[in-house]
Design a protein around this motif. Structure first.
Motif, PDB file in Angstrom:
ATOM      1  N   ILE A 138      18.687  10.547   1.698  1.00  0.00           N
ATOM      2  CA  ILE A 138      18.219   9.309   1.860  1.00  0.00           C
ATOM      3  C   ILE A 138      18.196   9.125   3.511  1.00  0.00           C
ATOM      4  CG2 ILE A 138      18.579   6.727   1.795  1.00  0.00           C
ATOM      5  CD1 ILE A 138      20.130   7.419  -0.947  1.00  0.00           C
ATOM      6  N   LEU A 139      18.915   9.313   4.245  1.00  0.00           N
ATOM      7  CA  LEU A 139      18.872   9.231   5.670  1.00  0.00           C
ATOM      8  C   LEU A 139      17.753  10.330   6.303  1.00  0.00           C
ATOM      9  CD1 LEU A 139      22.590   9.117   6.837  1.00  0.00           C
ATOM     10  CD2 LEU A 139      20.889   7.402   6.805  1.00  0.00           C
ATOM     11  N   SER A 140      17.739  11.370   5.592  1.00  0.00           N
ATOM     12  CA  SER A 140      16.815  12.299   6.147  1.00  0.00           C
ATOM     13  C   SER A 140      15.169  11.543   5.976  1.00  0.00           C
ATOM     14  CB  SER A 140      16.617  13.613   5.662  1.00  0.00           C
ATOM     15  OG  SER A 140      15.448  14.395   5.884  1.00  0.00           O
ATOM     16  N   SER A 141      15.138  11.045   4.755  1.00  0.00           N
ATOM     17  CA  SER A 141      13.647  10.584   4.474  1.00  0.00           C
ATOM     18  C   SER A 141      13.660   9.280   5.304  1.00  0.00           C
ATOM     19  CB  SER A 141      13.545  10.073   2.969  1.00  0.00           C
ATOM     20  OG  SER A 141      13.603  11.331   2.205  1.00  0.00           O
ATOM     21  N   LEU A 142      14.616   8.260   5.458  1.00  0.00           N
ATOM     22  CA  LEU A 142      14.228   7.120   6.226  1.00  0.00           C
ATOM     23  C   LEU A 142      14.245   7.619   7.687  1.00  0.00           C
ATOM     24  CD1 LEU A 142      16.956   4.574   4.832  1.00  0.00           C
ATOM     25  CD2 LEU A 142      14.537   4.943   4.378  1.00  0.00           C
ATOM     26  N   LEU A 160       1.798  -4.722   9.017  1.00  0.00           N
ATOM     27  CA  LEU A 160       2.977  -3.741   9.045  1.00  0.00           C
ATOM     28  C   LEU A 160       3.765  -3.671   7.829  1.00  0.00           C
ATOM     29  CD1 LEU A 160       5.005  -2.256  10.769  1.00  0.00           C
ATOM     30  CD2 LEU A 160       6.169  -4.385  10.926  1.00  0.00           C
ATOM     31  N   ARG A 161       3.650  -4.606   6.937  1.00  0.00           N
ATOM     32  CA  ARG A 161       3.856  -4.545   5.595  1.00  0.00           C
ATOM     33  C   ARG A 161       3.127  -3.785   4.630  1.00  0.00           C
ATOM     34  NH1 ARG A 161       4.482  -9.961   2.122  1.00  0.00           N
ATOM     35  NH2 ARG A 161       5.165  -8.731   0.608  1.00  0.00           N
ATOM     36  N   THR A 162       1.713  -3.620   4.909  1.00  0.00           N
ATOM     37  CA  THR A 162       0.834  -2.937   4.226  1.00  0.00           C
ATOM     38  C   THR A 162       0.936  -1.323   4.683  1.00  0.00           C
ATOM     39  OG1 THR A 162      -0.752  -4.626   3.932  1.00  0.00           O
ATOM     40  CG2 THR A 162      -1.662  -2.172   4.032  1.00  0.00           C
ATOM     41  N   SER A 163       1.261  -1.371   5.823  1.00  0.00           N
ATOM     42  CA  SER A 163       1.467  -0.016   6.584  1.00  0.00           C
ATOM     43  C   SER A 163       2.598   0.829   6.174  1.00  0.00           C
ATOM     44  CB  SER A 163       1.708  -0.117   8.187  1.00  0.00           C
ATOM     45  OG  SER A 163       1.602   1.214   9.147  1.00  0.00           O
ATOM     46  N   ILE A 164       3.641   0.035   6.003  1.00  0.00           N
ATOM     47  CA  ILE A 164       4.928   0.407   5.388  1.00  0.00           C
ATOM     48  C   ILE A 164       4.889   0.926   3.979  1.00  0.00           C
ATOM     49  CG2 ILE A 164       7.250   0.027   4.768  1.00  0.00           C
ATOM     50  CD1 ILE A 164       7.603  -1.903   7.013  1.00  0.00           C
ATOM     51  N   LEU A 219      10.666   8.295   8.014  1.00  0.00           N
ATOM     52  CA  LEU A 219       9.844   7.089   7.883  1.00  0.00           C
ATOM     53  C   LEU A 219       9.820   6.108   9.230  1.00  0.00           C
ATOM     54  CD1 LEU A 219       8.149   5.192   5.728  1.00  0.00           C
ATOM     55  CD2 LEU A 219      10.556   4.183   5.232  1.00  0.00           C
ATOM     56  N   PHE A 220      10.902   5.951   9.528  1.00  0.00           N
ATOM     57  CA  PHE A 220      11.339   4.890  10.676  1.00  0.00           C
ATOM     58  C   PHE A 220      10.582   5.625  12.079  1.00  0.00           C
ATOM     59  CE2 PHE A 220      14.385   2.897   8.008  1.00  0.00           C
ATOM     60  CZ  PHE A 220      13.778   1.644   7.795  1.00  0.00           C
ATOM     61  N   PHE A 221      10.761   6.816  12.090  1.00  0.00           N
ATOM     62  CA  PHE A 221      10.332   7.409  13.428  1.00  0.00           C
ATOM     63  C   PHE A 221       8.865   7.403  13.527  1.00  0.00           C
ATOM     64  CE2 PHE A 221       9.387  10.639  16.483  1.00  0.00           C
ATOM     65  CZ  PHE A 221      10.306  10.516  17.376  1.00  0.00           C
ATOM     66  N   ILE A 224       6.308  14.074  10.262  1.00  0.00           N
ATOM     67  CA  ILE A 224       6.392  12.919  10.988  1.00  0.00           C
ATOM     68  C   ILE A 224       4.823  12.503  11.682  1.00  0.00           C
ATOM     69  CG2 ILE A 224       7.094  11.773  12.959  1.00  0.00           C
ATOM     70  CD1 ILE A 224       9.773  12.923  12.882  1.00  0.00           C
ATOM     71  N   ALA A 225       4.165  13.515  11.968  1.00  0.00           N
ATOM     72  CA  ALA A 225       2.570  13.547  12.223  1.00  0.00           C
ATOM     73  C   ALA A 225       1.845  12.788  10.917  1.00  0.00           C
ATOM     74  CB  ALA A 225       2.045  14.599  12.690  1.00  0.00           C
ATOM     75  N   LEU A 226       2.306  13.396   9.849  1.00  0.00           N
ATOM     76  CA  LEU A 226       1.425  13.012   8.775  1.00  0.00           C
ATOM     77  C   LEU A 226       1.713  11.351   8.275  1.00  0.00           C
ATOM     78  CD1 LEU A 226      -0.237  13.609   6.189  1.00  0.00           C
ATOM     79  CD2 LEU A 226       1.863  14.068   5.015  1.00  0.00           C
ATOM     80  N   LEU A 227       3.167  11.132   8.587  1.00  0.00           N
ATOM     81  CA  LEU A 227       3.410   9.561   8.437  1.00  0.00           C
ATOM     82  C   LEU A 227       2.815   8.682   9.387  1.00  0.00           C
ATOM     83  CD1 LEU A 227       7.284  10.228   7.144  1.00  0.00           C
ATOM     84  CD2 LEU A 227       5.050   9.923   5.627  1.00  0.00           C
ATOM     85  N   PHE A 228       2.824   9.039  10.533  1.00  0.00           N
ATOM     86  CA  PHE A 228       2.519   8.423  11.674  1.00  0.00           C
ATOM     87  C   PHE A 228       0.846   8.027  11.375  1.00  0.00           C
ATOM     88  CE2 PHE A 228      -0.357   8.843  15.550  1.00  0.00           C
ATOM     89  CZ  PHE A 228       0.243   7.761  16.277  1.00  0.00           C
ATOM     90  N   LEU A 229       0.143   9.370  11.206  1.00  0.00           N
ATOM     91  CA  LEU A 229      -1.466   8.754  10.891  1.00  0.00           C
ATOM     92  C   LEU A 229      -1.388   7.883   9.677  1.00  0.00           C
ATOM     93  CD1 LEU A 229      -2.635  12.504  11.313  1.00  0.00           C
ATOM     94  CD2 LEU A 229      -2.928  10.385  12.780  1.00  0.00           C
ATOM     95  N   SER A 230      -0.725   8.065   8.505  1.00  0.00           N
ATOM     96  CA  SER A 230      -0.876   7.137   7.463  1.00  0.00           C
ATOM     97  C   SER A 230      -0.430   5.706   7.820  1.00  0.00           C
ATOM     98  CB  SER A 230       0.268   7.482   6.346  1.00  0.00           C
ATOM     99  OG  SER A 230      -0.035   9.048   5.868  1.00  0.00           O
ATOM    100  N   ALA A 231       0.457   5.494   8.912  1.00  0.00           N
ATOM    101  CA  ALA A 231       1.037   4.161   9.087  1.00  0.00           C
ATOM    102  C   ALA A 231      -0.250   3.557  10.407  1.00  0.00           C
ATOM    103  CB  ALA A 231       2.548   4.340   9.770  1.00  0.00           C
ATOM    104  N   PHE A 232      -0.566   4.538  11.030  1.00  0.00           N
ATOM    105  CA  PHE A 232      -1.471   4.140  12.371  1.00  0.00           C
ATOM    106  C   PHE A 232      -2.726   3.142  11.803  1.00  0.00           C
ATOM    107  CE2 PHE A 232      -4.647   4.326  15.472  1.00  0.00           C
ATOM    108  CZ  PHE A 232      -4.065   4.077  16.555  1.00  0.00           C
ATOM    109  N   ALA A 233      -3.583   3.813  10.711  1.00  0.00           N
ATOM    110  CA  ALA A 233      -4.912   3.097  10.329  1.00  0.00           C
ATOM    111  C   ALA A 233      -4.630   1.533   9.782  1.00  0.00           C
ATOM    112  CB  ALA A 233      -5.663   4.049   9.268  1.00  0.00           C
TER     113      ALA A 233
END
Length: 248
Positions: free
Chosen positions: A52-56, A175-179, A59-61, A118-127
């Motif tokens: 769980i912590l690994s996934s979080l 931000l809610r949508t991005s999460i 996500l948070f980073f 993290i790069a993949l998640l960052f790109l998903s969150a950024f747009a």
């Protein structure tokens, strides 16, 4: 809660009366037992809390990186049509792409460790966060900006003290949508060459037809998502309780 209770009753009856093969739909009892086993023994040498912590962490980073890049850039692009014309085509190009479509490139460039994930998640969150910020800045009433200009405020002060506070409620909604988008991408990120995380655990358990562990992972992911969204909604309720009530 009534719908959840009804769903649980249907699940219990259909599985205990053998209406559904337990390989496809395990009983609630077996899911609970699998959860207890994961808490006590972990999965393949990794504790449940570590997964769980690994996934979080991933996500948070990625969300923090997106927050400190998408919002400033979105404010600038929302205030300047020239900057928007520069960055918007790039973001609109990759935004609709499925994450796994370019994840192979990220793995090739950054390796199979957490950097590519993290790069993949960052790109998903950024747009979505960038688009929400641009839209919210463009909706700031012009009379607020003109009022600040007549009082001698500089452009930077207007951005910081007028535009950002006015746009921030909509930015938090973005931000809610991005999460939500990033959280759904998390499973895809952990499907490739991962050895930890909830998504990895679910995918690996499915290879061995451990549907009870798969259900544990799915339920945990759903509960964590509800918790994260609930925190943001609670912040919105107390911080922006006036939103939507200006004309009432």
């Amino acid at each position: 809660m009534v719908s959840v209770a009804l769903l649980l009753i249907i699940w219990t009856l259909s599985t205990n009366l053998k209406w559904v093969d337990p390989i496809f739909l395990p009983t609630p009892q077996s899911v609970w037992e699998a959860f207890l086993d994961l808490v006590n023994e972990g999965y393949k040498g990794t504790s449940l809390s570590a997964n769980i912590l690994s996934s979080l962490y991933r996500l948070f980073f990625s969300l923090v990186l997106a927050f400190f890049t998408a919002i400033p850039l979105g404010i600038l692009c929302g205030s300047s049509k020239y900057l928007l014309a520069t960055f918007d085509p790039i973001i609109e190009f990759y935004r609709p792409l499925p994450p796994l479509a370019y994840y192979a490139l990220l793995v090739l460039w950054m390796g199979i460790d957490d950097k590519s994930k993290i790069a993949l998640l960052f790109l998903s969150a950024f747009a979505p966060l960038f688009i929400a910020t641009v839209s919210s800045v463009q909706k700031v009433p012009r009379d607020r900006i003109n009022g600040a200009l007549t009082l001698g405020a500089s452009k930077w002060k207007i951005l910081i003290y007028v535009v950002l506070p006015s746009a921030f409620p909509d930015i938090v909604t973005g931000l809610r949508t991005s999460i939500g988008v990033t959280y759904s991408t998390l499973v895809a990120a952990e499907m490739v060459a991962a050895t930890s995380g909830i998504g990895w655990m679910v995918l690996d358990a499915s290879k061995y037809l451990r549907s009870d562990i798969v259900f544990v992972g799915i339920i945990l992911m759903g509960l964590i998502a509800i918790l994260l969204d609930g925190v943001i909604r609670l912040y919105q309720h107390f911080q922006f309780s006036w939103v939507g009530k200006q004309d009432s």
